[in-house]
Design a protein around this motif. Structure first.
Motif, short mmCIF file in Angstrom:
data_model
loop_
_atom_site.label_atom_id
_atom_site.label_comp_id
_atom_site.label_asym_id
_atom_site.label_seq_id
_atom_site.Cartn_x
_atom_site.Cartn_y
_atom_site.Cartn_z
N LEU A 1 -13.17 9.29 -8.01
CA LEU A 1 -13.52 8.29 -7.00
C LEU A 1 -12.80 6.97 -7.26
O LEU A 1 -12.33 6.31 -6.33
N LEU A 2 -12.70 6.57 -8.54
CA LEU A 2 -11.97 5.34 -8.87
C LEU A 2 -10.49 5.49 -8.52
O LEU A 2 -9.88 4.58 -7.93
N ALA A 3 -9.91 6.63 -8.90
CA ALA A 3 -8.50 6.87 -8.58
C ALA A 3 -8.29 6.89 -7.06
O ALA A 3 -7.30 6.35 -6.55
N ASP A 4 -9.23 7.48 -6.34
CA ASP A 4 -9.13 7.57 -4.88
C ASP A 4 -9.20 6.18 -4.26
O ASP A 4 -8.47 5.86 -3.31
N THR A 5 -10.08 5.32 -4.78
CA THR A 5 -10.20 3.96 -4.27
C THR A 5 -8.93 3.15 -4.50
O THR A 5 -8.43 2.46 -3.61
N LEU A 6 -8.37 3.26 -5.70
CA LEU A 6 -7.14 2.53 -6.02
C LEU A 6 -5.95 3.07 -5.23
O LEU A 6 -4.98 2.34 -4.99
N PHE A 7 -6.03 4.31 -4.80
CA PHE A 7 -4.90 4.93 -4.10
C PHE A 7 -4.91 4.64 -2.60
O PHE A 7 -3.95 4.95 -1.90
N ILE A 8 -5.97 4.00 -2.10
CA ILE A 8 -6.11 3.75 -0.65
C ILE A 8 -4.88 3.07 -0.05
O ILE A 8 -4.39 3.48 1.01
N PRO A 9 -4.30 2.00 -0.67
CA PRO A 9 -3.13 1.35 -0.04
C PRO A 9 -1.93 2.28 0.12
O PRO A 9 -1.11 2.10 1.03
N PHE A 10 -1.82 3.30 -0.74
CA PHE A 10 -0.66 4.19 -0.69
C PHE A 10 -0.81 5.28 0.36
O PHE A 10 0.17 5.95 0.69
#
Length: 358
Positions: free
Chosen positions: A96-105
């Motif tokens: 979930l943390l990785a998914d949140t940080l990946f949102i701009p990409f």
């Protein structure tokens, strides 16, 4: 006085012109200084952005790796439910943390970035699938602990588990979709692992679909509304038959709401003895068997390649022997050996020894 005044005006005018020239030079200097300050600020912001991107990239990579490593820890062997739940939650947090940080990409159209996003999504959905399976196992354990095993109506448990099966099916669908949308991976080894995982998930989804779509049928077969009686056919691996092996031993089980309360062992030749004195029209032996015997008997009724045809032939003979059954269940010797290879040795109190696959 006139000359003095005139000279003063000329000198003052010259001074003002020089001052204006100095003011212009100072303005140009500060203008250039301001421009340099803005350029420096822009460079600092660009550097900070690159540093932030590096930190985000590093965090995403570490969290994705950590999430999958945690899932691999679960697969290494059986653990306590509390530990499994803790590992699932830890892996889910990482994804979930990785998914949140990946949102701009996600707004970018690069297929490699989209594949990375699906790797993250697949891991996240996999934790939901595992969580639903764990919830199902916990419910089963709690149900069994709260009752005497000999008095359990198992249909009650299946009715409670129905929502779990639906959630498992839904999460499997989402997980499969994510992994199938991965179009790029950096090496063949990861590609092979992905394909193997998809194959396993599709197998689980296949059985999950059957279970969910035929749930009412399964409950009916287990005697949800009325008592059911079945003939168990134990097929011996020492002699080959089209449906599996030779059927020497049988048993009749009667159940209501999946609680077996009658279990009668039968020998195929004992039933044939009753058939020999029964008043019914003898059936000619099918092609192949007719070279060995004139008539068709129960011991040869699993002769047909189609299991349904063999089951119907068996039911014909049980009807003639006044044995009322709702269906036939074939149990192959090799299936029991495979089951024992999974469960390990099982102790039988009646013979005071362990029974293993060997």
């Amino acid at each position: 006085i006139k000359d003095y005044t005139q000279n003063f005006k000329q000198s003052w005018g010259s001074l003002l012109l020089n001052l204006r020239s100095y003011q212009s030079s100072v303005s140009i200097f500060f203008s250039k200084l301001t421009m340099l300050w803005y350029l420096s600020l822009i460079l600092v912001m660009i550097s900070a952005a690159f540093l932030l991107l590096f930190v985000i990239k590093f965090t995403i990579e570490s969290k994705v790796n950590s999430g999958y490593q945690t899932l691999q820890e679960i697969s290494k062997g059986w653990q306590e439910f509390t530990l499994i739940a803790k590992n699932i939650n830890r892996a889910r947090f990482d994804f979930l943390l990785a998914d949140t940080l990946f949102i701009p990409f996600r707004a970018l159209s690069d297929p490699r970035l989209k594949s990375v996003g699906n790797v993250i999504s697949g891991g996240r959905e996999l934790t939901y699938t595992l969580d639903n399976w764990l919830s199902l196992l916990i419910q089963i354990e709690a149900f069994m602990r709260s009752r005497n095993l000999t008095d359990i109506y198992w249909v009650h448990l299946l009715e409670r588990l129905r929502p779990n099966i639906s959630r498992i099916n839904l999460s499997l669908t989402e997980t499969l979709m994510a992994y199938k949308n991965i179009t790029w991976l950096p090496n063949k080894s990861l590609e092979d692992q992905k394909n193997n995982l998809i194959m396993q998930l599709e197998k689980m989804k296949y059985y999950s679909d059957i279970l969910e779509s035929d749930y009412d049928t399964i409950l009916s077969l287990l005697g949800k509304e009325e008592r059911k009686q079945y003939l168990l056919v134990f097929q011996n691996a020492d002699e080959i038959r089209p449906t599996g092996w030779f059927m020497g031993s049988m048993a009749i089980i009667s159940m209501f709401r999946w609680k077996v309360d009658i279990f009668q062992k039968k020998d195929v030749y004992a039933i044939e003895w009753d058939l020999k004195v029964a008043d019914y029209e003898r059936q000619p032996a099918p092609k192949g068997i007719n070279e060995l015997t004139e008539f068709f008997w129960l011991r040869d009724s699993n002769y047909f390649v189609n299991t349904r045809d063999s089951a119907e032939a068996i039911e014909f003979f049980t009807d003639q022997a006044w044995i009322d059954i709702d269906g036939v269940i074939f149990i192959n010797q090799n299936s029991l050996l495979r089951l024992l290879s999974i469960t390990g040795p099982v102790y039988f109190d009646t013979i005071k020894r362990d029974i293993s696959e060997n």
